[in-house]
Scaffold this motif. Structure first.
Motif, short mmCIF file in Angstrom:
data_model
loop_
_atom_site.label_atom_id
_atom_site.label_comp_id
_atom_site.label_asym_id
_atom_site.label_seq_id
_atom_site.Cartn_x
_atom_site.Cartn_y
_atom_site.Cartn_z
N LYS A 65 11.87 13.95 8.04
CA LYS A 65 11.36 15.47 8.44
C LYS A 65 10.56 15.02 9.60
CE LYS A 65 8.54 19.10 6.75
NZ LYS A 65 7.89 19.75 5.66
N LEU A 67 8.17 17.00 12.42
CA LEU A 67 7.40 18.22 12.43
C LEU A 67 7.05 18.40 14.13
CD1 LEU A 67 6.55 16.92 9.81
CD2 LEU A 67 4.98 18.99 9.63
N ILE A 77 13.33 27.21 19.07
CA ILE A 77 14.43 27.70 18.16
C ILE A 77 15.46 28.51 18.95
CG2 ILE A 77 14.60 29.49 16.37
CD1 ILE A 77 11.61 29.06 15.91
N LEU A 84 17.50 25.30 17.77
CA LEU A 84 17.16 24.45 16.71
C LEU A 84 18.42 23.68 16.06
CD1 LEU A 84 14.74 23.54 15.21
CD2 LEU A 84 15.19 25.31 13.67
N LYS A 88 19.06 19.70 16.21
CA LYS A 88 19.52 18.88 15.17
C LYS A 88 20.86 17.88 14.95
CE LYS A 88 19.60 19.20 10.05
NZ LYS A 88 19.58 20.42 8.85
N GLU A 104 15.39 17.06 8.71
CA GLU A 104 14.91 18.48 8.62
C GLU A 104 13.82 18.53 9.90
OE1 GLU A 104 11.84 21.24 6.10
OE2 GLU A 104 12.40 19.35 5.23
N ILE A 105 14.13 19.43 10.51
CA ILE A 105 13.23 19.85 11.77
C ILE A 105 12.40 21.00 11.54
CG2 ILE A 105 13.05 20.24 14.19
CD1 ILE A 105 15.79 19.10 14.57
N ALA A 106 10.88 20.80 11.56
CA ALA A 106 10.13 22.03 11.30
C ALA A 106 9.32 22.31 12.55
CB ALA A 106 9.15 21.58 10.08
N PRO A 107 9.67 23.40 13.30
CA PRO A 107 8.50 23.83 14.29
C PRO A 107 7.39 24.27 13.80
CG PRO A 107 10.86 24.86 14.45
CD PRO A 107 10.64 24.40 13.03
N MET A 108 6.25 23.80 14.40
CA MET A 108 5.06 24.18 14.15
C MET A 108 4.08 24.99 15.25
SD MET A 108 4.88 22.91 11.08
CE MET A 108 3.33 22.95 10.38
N ASP A 109 3.81 26.22 15.19
CA ASP A 109 3.22 26.82 16.31
C ASP A 109 1.80 26.31 16.32
OD1 ASP A 109 2.75 28.86 18.20
OD2 ASP A 109 2.46 30.47 16.84
#
Length: 213
Positions: A65, A67, A77, A84, A88, A104-109
């Motif tokens: 994962k 982040l 995105i 995104l 990936k 898993e790629i999770a964009p965090m603002d």
């Protein structure tokens, strides 16, 4: 001690956390470490227009994962999530992964980019590369940081500032910067500015206030 140790490393496990969170045996450790370095170098370069601040990596037995903390998540995105998806696919080729469920790629603002030491340092370097006056750049950057709600900021430049013949060190500070206090949330970053006369080192400390214990 505040001048002899990395402010984030000093608070590691107390108010700061590790950017890579996984466990591996002797055989896998070097492989995972090399992959983390490769992923960070690639993403920091590719996602620079999105204002990437830091990248955290978590691993389980079969899943990776990533982040990504960005100031402009829309750039990452893309329209309809196209950016995104392409990112990936590129990461899967880079890490030689076959099953897309393992990544898993999770964009965090980032709520306040002006309180990110890395983004502030990068912005200063970009302005210095354009040959803008160093003092004006420092003053404007500190004003933006303080207006964003920070309790204090310190900026240090070292090198041939403004194309000077002799290298020197200049610094300015506003507000409070308690480097010895563990409960103070201090963000720190180092970034090199490549100017026509050579590299100028930029260090930024930002005091975000005290964490509740």
């Amino acid at each position: 001690m505040g001048q002899k140790i990395h402010p984030v490393g000093f608070r590691m496990g107390f108010s700061a956390t590790w950017q890579s969170r996984w466990y591996a045996n002797d055989r896998k450790y070097s492989q995972y470490l090399a992959e983390d370095i490769k992923v960070r170098a690639f993403l920091m370069q590719k996602l620079r227009p999105a204002g990437v601040s830091k990248i955290e990596i978590e691993r389980s037995s079969s899943k990776l994962k990533v982040l990504i903390f960005v100031a402009r998540p829309g750039v990452l995105i893309g329209r309809g999530g196209v950016g995104l998806t392409e990112l990936k696919k590129t990461l899967m080729k880079l890490l030689k992964l076959e099953n897309e469920n393992n990544l898993e790629i999770a964009p965090m603002d980032i709520k306040s980019p002006d309180q990110s030491a890395y983004l502030v340092a990068m912005n200063i370097c970009e302005q210095l590369a354009k040959r803008l006056p160093a003092q004006r750049v420092i003053n404007q950057s500190m004003d933006r940081v303080m207006r964003s709600g920070a309790k204090g900021v310190r900026i240090v430049l070292s090198g041939r500032i403004g194309g000077a013949e002799i290298a020197r060190r200049e610094w300015k500070a506003l507000g409070s910067m308690p480097l010895h206090t563990l409960r103070s949330n201090i963000d720190f970053a180092v970034y090199p500015a490549l100017t026509k006369s050579g590299y100028v080192g930029v260090k930024v400390w930002i005091n975000k206030g005290e964490d509740k214990i």
